[in-house]
Scaffold this active site. Structure first.
Site, PDB file in Angstrom:
ATOM      1  N   ASP A  32       0.842  -1.196   0.000  1.00  0.00           N
ATOM      2  CA  ASP A  32       0.000   0.000   0.000  1.00  0.00           C
ATOM      3  C   ASP A  32       0.883   1.254   0.000  1.00  0.00           C
ATOM      4  O   ASP A  32       1.895   1.309   0.711  1.00  0.00           O
ATOM      5  CB  ASP A  32      -0.905  -0.035   1.254  1.00  0.00           C
ATOM      6  CG  ASP A  32      -2.070   0.934   1.163  1.00  0.00           C
ATOM      7  OD1 ASP A  32      -1.842   2.145   0.976  1.00  0.00           O
ATOM      8  OD2 ASP A  32      -3.215   0.476   1.290  1.00  0.00           O
ATOM      9  N   ASN A  88     -13.079  -3.357   3.201  1.00  0.00           N
ATOM     10  CA  ASN A  88     -14.116  -2.330   3.241  1.00  0.00           C
ATOM     11  C   ASN A  88     -15.039  -2.415   2.026  1.00  0.00           C
ATOM     12  O   ASN A  88     -14.571  -2.604   0.905  1.00  0.00           O
ATOM     13  CB  ASN A  88     -13.452  -0.942   3.262  1.00  0.00           C
ATOM     14  CG  ASN A  88     -12.533  -0.753   4.459  1.00  0.00           C
ATOM     15  OD1 ASN A  88     -12.814  -1.269   5.539  1.00  0.00           O
ATOM     16  ND2 ASN A  88     -11.436  -0.037   4.288  1.00  0.00           N
ATOM     17  N   GLN A  95     -14.527   2.420   2.080  1.00  0.00           N
ATOM     18  CA  GLN A  95     -13.926   2.012   0.802  1.00  0.00           C
ATOM     19  C   GLN A  95     -13.650   3.245  -0.050  1.00  0.00           C
ATOM     20  O   GLN A  95     -14.522   4.105  -0.216  1.00  0.00           O
ATOM     21  CB  GLN A  95     -14.875   1.060   0.041  1.00  0.00           C
ATOM     22  CG  GLN A  95     -14.237   0.456  -1.202  1.00  0.00           C
ATOM     23  CD  GLN A  95     -15.132  -0.550  -1.920  1.00  0.00           C
ATOM     24  OE1 GLN A  95     -16.318  -0.692  -1.588  1.00  0.00           O
ATOM     25  NE2 GLN A  95     -14.571  -1.232  -2.902  1.00  0.00           N
ATOM     26  N   HIS A 101     -10.678  -5.492  -2.639  1.00  0.00           N
ATOM     27  CA  HIS A 101      -9.314  -5.730  -2.136  1.00  0.00           C
ATOM     28  C   HIS A 101      -9.373  -6.066  -0.653  1.00  0.00           C
ATOM     29  O   HIS A 101     -10.281  -5.656   0.068  1.00  0.00           O
ATOM     30  CB  HIS A 101      -8.392  -4.533  -2.376  1.00  0.00           C
ATOM     31  CG  HIS A 101      -8.937  -3.243  -1.857  1.00  0.00           C
ATOM     32  ND1 HIS A 101      -9.883  -2.510  -2.536  1.00  0.00           N
ATOM     33  CD2 HIS A 101      -8.681  -2.560  -0.717  1.00  0.00           C
ATOM     34  CE1 HIS A 101     -10.183  -1.437  -1.835  1.00  0.00           C
ATOM     35  NE2 HIS A 101      -9.475  -1.434  -0.724  1.00  0.00           N
ATOM     36  N   HIS A 103      -7.069  -5.862   2.747  1.00  0.00           N
ATOM     37  CA  HIS A 103      -5.890  -5.275   3.382  1.00  0.00           C
ATOM     38  C   HIS A 103      -5.212  -6.331   4.252  1.00  0.00           C
ATOM     39  O   HIS A 103      -5.876  -6.955   5.086  1.00  0.00           O
ATOM     40  CB  HIS A 103      -6.281  -4.113   4.293  1.00  0.00           C
ATOM     41  CG  HIS A 103      -6.840  -2.924   3.588  1.00  0.00           C
ATOM     42  ND1 HIS A 103      -6.074  -1.828   3.268  1.00  0.00           N
ATOM     43  CD2 HIS A 103      -8.084  -2.652   3.139  1.00  0.00           C
ATOM     44  CE1 HIS A 103      -6.835  -0.928   2.663  1.00  0.00           C
ATOM     45  NE2 HIS A 103      -8.065  -1.396   2.571  1.00  0.00           N
TER      46      HIS A 103
END
Ligand code: 5GP
Ligand code: ZN
Length: 137
Positions: A32, A88, A95, A101, A103
């Protein structure tokens, strides 16, 4: 299917470079750019799905198995003390990129990630009402 305007479609399919830590035919996992903690990574399917509700069931299963494997490897490599999986769905839930996705967030004693919420208190009536509402007949 890819979505032309989607940044994670471009990253997952290698059109935009990323710090990739894992790749197979279905997924790319990359670091990230705004990490909550050291080693925060994103597990992203190469196909576009807006969110969990849209995600293909087979990919959903594979995503969790892959997350488990990578979390173990990351814990070993980073020496973190704990690990959060965060996912999310929808703006209200935080989100910001509308391509499913997961995390992968390594946690360290005393870190500032702050993944928490204010705890409420459910009354017995509320628990009963919600159980009746949510339990599949
Ligand atoms: P969300 O808030 O949708 O659950 O998470 C989106 C995440 O994607 C955020 O943690 C954000 O830092 C990360 N992100 C957004 N754009 C990029 C990008 O272009 N590259 C990378 N590596 N991460 C991104
Ligand atoms: Zn996409």
């Amino acid at each position: 299917m890819k979505k032309e305007s989607c940044i994670f479609c471009k990253i997952a399919n290698g059109e935009i470079p990323s710090s990739t830590i894992y790749e197979d035919e279905d997924f790319r996992v990359f670091l990230d750019l705004n990490p909550a903690t050291r080693g925060h990574a994103l597990l992203v399917p190469k196909e576009h799905f807006d969110n969990l509700f849209e995600l293909d069931d087979e990919l959903c299963k594979k995503a969790m198995v892959l997350a488990k494997k990578l979390a173990g490897q990351m814990k070993e490599a980073l020496g973190c003390d704990g690990f959060n999986l965060v996912q999310n769905n929808g703006e209200t839930a935080g989100q910001t990129v509308f391509h499913f996705h997961l995390h992968l967030i390594p946690r360290y004693e005393g870190d500032t990630a702050g993944i928490t919420w204010n705890q409420g208190k459910a009354s017995p009536e509320e628990l009963e009402e919600l159980t009746a509402l949510l339990k599949k007949k």
